[in-house]
Structure formats: C-alpha cells, structure tokens
Enzyme design. Structure first.
Site, PDB file in Angstrom:
ATOM      1  N   ARG A 170       0.827  -1.215   0.000  1.00 21.30           N
ATOM      2  CA  ARG A 170       0.000   0.000   0.000  1.00 21.30           C
ATOM      3  C   ARG A 170       0.862   1.267   0.000  1.00 21.30           C
ATOM      4  NH1 ARG A 170      -3.188  -3.716  -0.615  1.00 21.30           N
ATOM      5  NH2 ARG A 170      -5.291  -3.859   0.234  1.00 21.30           N
TER       6      ARG A 170
ATOM      7  N   SER B 259     -10.905  -1.198   3.155  1.00 16.84           N
ATOM      8  CA  SER B 259     -10.163  -1.299   4.421  1.00 16.84           C
ATOM      9  C   SER B 259      -9.855   0.107   4.923  1.00 16.84           C
ATOM     10  CB  SER B 259      -8.825  -2.006   4.207  1.00 16.84           C
ATOM     11  OG  SER B 259      -9.019  -3.270   3.677  1.00 16.84           O
TER      12      SER B 259
ATOM     13  N   GLU C 258      -5.522   3.570   6.464  1.00 14.79           N
ATOM     14  CA  GLU C 258      -5.117   3.382   5.076  1.00 14.79           C
ATOM     15  C   GLU C 258      -5.738   4.477   4.208  1.00 14.79           C
ATOM     16  OE1 GLU C 258      -6.762   1.411   1.800  1.00 14.79           O
ATOM     17  OE2 GLU C 258      -5.803  -0.457   2.412  1.00 14.79           O
TER      18      GLU C 258
END
Ligand code: EPU
Length: 337
Positions: free
Chosen positions: A162, A237, A333
């Site tokens: 990520r 998420s 995130e």
C-alpha cells in the site's frame, strides 16, 4: 469547462459524506487538465479520482479537480503479452472486466476493488494475492507546478505494501493521467494462493480455473465480506494491516497465542488488523450512523448521515483500544481530509 462553486461532494466519495468543495471542475482531457492548472496556479488544489480512499471530515477549501479522463487501448503486443494504456478516470473494476472479456490475464485477483485506474499506483492496490505492481509497466503524470508530463517507470515508483513514491517523495506534486499494464494473452498465471479463492472454487467444483473463474471467485468472496459502497457508504479497508518486528511479535504472541500473522520477511510479520478489531469487540458495532462492518472489521461504514468527524472518532477509538489491548499501533489506510 466551467468552475462550479460550493459543490457537494456527496456523490464523489464512496463513504457518501456530505461536504462541499469551495470550487469544483471535472477535466476530460490532459490538455484541459493542463489549462486548469495553468489558469489557477495560485489556487489551492485538491485532486479527486474515484473518491474511494478518502474520508472527508470538513469542507474542502480548494479548487477540486476531478480527473475524468476516459479511454483504453492496446499499444503493443506479441504472441504472449499485450500492453494496454488506460486513462486515469476509467473505473477500475469495469477495466478489469474489459481485460477479462479479451482473455487478457493478470488483473483478475483484483476484481471489484472500488476506485479509478489513475489512483491504483498511488497505493499499489492489492487483493487476494496480487498487487498492481505485478502488472504495472509505467504511468504518465502531469506535474502540478509546471504542467510538464513525466513518465514513471515501475522501478521509479518504489512500490511497497500500500505504498509508492506518490505517497512519499512526490506526494501532491503529480497527477497521474494514464497507466500502462502488461497482461498475458496465453499461458496465464493462475494465482489461487490466497486460501479463500481455493475454497470458493472448490465450492463450485472448479479444479482447472480460468482467469474468469478466478475473477468470479474473487467477486463472490468480496460480495460476501465487503459492503457495496452504492448500498452502504465505505472506503474499503480503513486501516492497514500492521507490520511488527518478529522480536516484538514473539512477546505479543505469548500473551495472545490465537493471534493470526503472516511472515513477510526474515525479521517482520504482518498481523491482520481485522482480527485485532474483531477481538477487541468492535465488529458490527454501530455508533449513531457510523459503524464497523459486520462481515469485515477492517471496514468502517456510513449508515446514512454520518459525518466524517463521527467516522474519524470511531477510528480513533479503535486505534486507541487496539494499542491498549495488544500494544500494536494501527494506521489508517484511507486519506483523512
Ligand atoms: N479477520 C478477522 N476478522 C475480520 C476480518 C478479518 O478475524 O473481521 C481475519 C480473517 O479471518 C483472516 C485475516 O483476518 O484470517 C485476513 O482477512 P481477509 O482475508 O479478509 O483480509 P484482510 O487482511 O482483512 C486485506 C486487504 C483487503 C483485501 C483482502 C484480501 C489490507 C488493508 N486490506 O484485508 O483490501 O481485499 O486483504 O486480499 O491490506 C482494501 O484495501 O480496501 C481492501 C479491501
């Protein structure tokens, strides 16, 4: 091309949060984008793609530029591979389905991820054993400051879990306008290493899956676990899975022997934040219109009229509790605006 004022962003963020942009414009070509940047060089700017990875906690006091560049084409091919250039504003999942219709392989494990193509390299999106970096060749980007076009090759992008250069060294400096992917035309690599995929394929008695079968399995798993943003506002998420050193993890694991983990290097493990959040008792909880999804604790949801501040407060409560309970910090995130 027209700049709109006090424009509601409710339909432009998958959390469905009500917040206004001071100014808003959608651009449909790279030259339009360059013009807007040049003509508004002194304005504060905010770049908006698919709005699937952000939480708006206040009005956006800037000129919001919505990247609405469309189109995709084969730019090169040989017997085994095809190179496809896709414009940043194309919807990711529709693009994946289009590649599968042509029997081009490589993106099937990332079916049904929300968002647009242009933002996929920014956080190196990934799911079910695949990451964008596996098929990524390059992307074109416009530098906000001087409107120059630059090509970023895969090795320039510093992809990680990520992570990419676009979240670090060149953060807020470039706007990605198109991405080139290299996909297989035959001898596809079928990746069923992520346990859930095999279970789903077995359920349907598929022992020799095609790329389309893998995509269908991923779609079925995602639909069973992850809420559809059109029905329930969310941003996938909300947290990253934390990475913990093995030495630190051994101490924690002694206290919590059931804790799940994946080895990611000689010295580090990744712990599923969804497990931590579920164990801490948050899964399925609701606080007003903000809540934690009942099937996947990593996903925060907006039941209707939650404000960004309310969702942020829930996320902070979760972070604090996880830190106190397990001694593990978890990071958001999504981009909190
Ligand atoms: N788990 C729980 N409770 C939960 C959720 C998960 O105990 O509520 C446990 C599961 O039992 C499993 C483990 O955590 O053992 C991992 O769960 P899952 O396979 O659902 O994956 P994840 O690690 O929670 C990540 C990505 C997802 C991606 C899936 C599948 C991150 C931050 N998230 O979730 O990505 O779809 O793997 O590859 O890495 C996204 O980024 O928006 C996203 C949805």
């Amino acid at each position: 091309m027209e700049i709109l004022h006090n424009f509601s962003l409710k339909n432009y963020n998958t959390f469905g949060i009500e917040a206004n942009a001071k100014q808003f414009i959608a651009v449909h070509s790279v030259s339009e984008l360059k013009n807007v940047l040049e003509q508004n060089s002194t304005e504060k700017k905010f770049i908006l793609g698919g709005g699937s990875n952000m939480l708006l906690t206040k009005d956006v006091d800037a000129l919001v530029i919505h990247i609405d560049l469309k189109g995709k084409k084969v730019i090169q091919e040989n017997e085994d591979f095809v190179w496809i250039e896709c414009q940043a504003g194309e919807n990711w999942h529709e693009f994946v389905l289009w590649t599968l219709e042509q029997n081009f392989g490589g993106l099937e494990n990332m079916s049904l991820i929300p968002g647009n193509v242009g933002t996929t390299p920014v956080q190196n999106i990934g799911a079910y054993g695949a990451e964008i970096k596996d098929s990524f060749v390059s992307c074109e980007a416009v530098k906000i400051e001087n409107q120059e076009t630059k090509t970023f090759l895969k090795e320039d992008c510093q992809f990680g879990y990520r992570e990419s250069i676009f979240k670090n060294q060149v953060k807020d400096q470039y706007i990605i306008t198109s991405v080139v992917f290299k996909l297989t035309k035959r001898n596809h690599t079928i990746n069923t290493s992520y346990g859930d995929i095999l279970t789903e394929l077995n359920k349907n008695n598929i022992s020799n899956p095609t790329i389309k079968d893998v995509s269908n399995a991923v779609i079925a798993i995602r639909k069973s676990k992850l809420p559809d943003p059109k029905e329930l506002g969310n941003s996938g998420s909300f947290f990253k899975n934390p990475i913990v050193s093995k030495t630190e993890f051994e101490k924690i694991h002694q206290k919590f022997p059931e804790m799940k983990f994946y080895d990611i290097s000689e010295t580090e493990v990744k712990v599923p934040a969804g497990w931590l959040i579920e164990q801490a008792g948050f899964k399925g909880k609701r606080f007003g219109d903000a809540g934690i999804h009942k099937n996947q604790a990593l996903v925060l949801v907006n039941y209707g009229n939650a404000t960004g501040q309310e969702i942020l407060a829930v996320s902070k409560d979760i972070q604090q509790t996880i830190l106190e309970t397990f001694g593990i910090p978890i990071e958001a995130e999504v981009n909190v605006i």
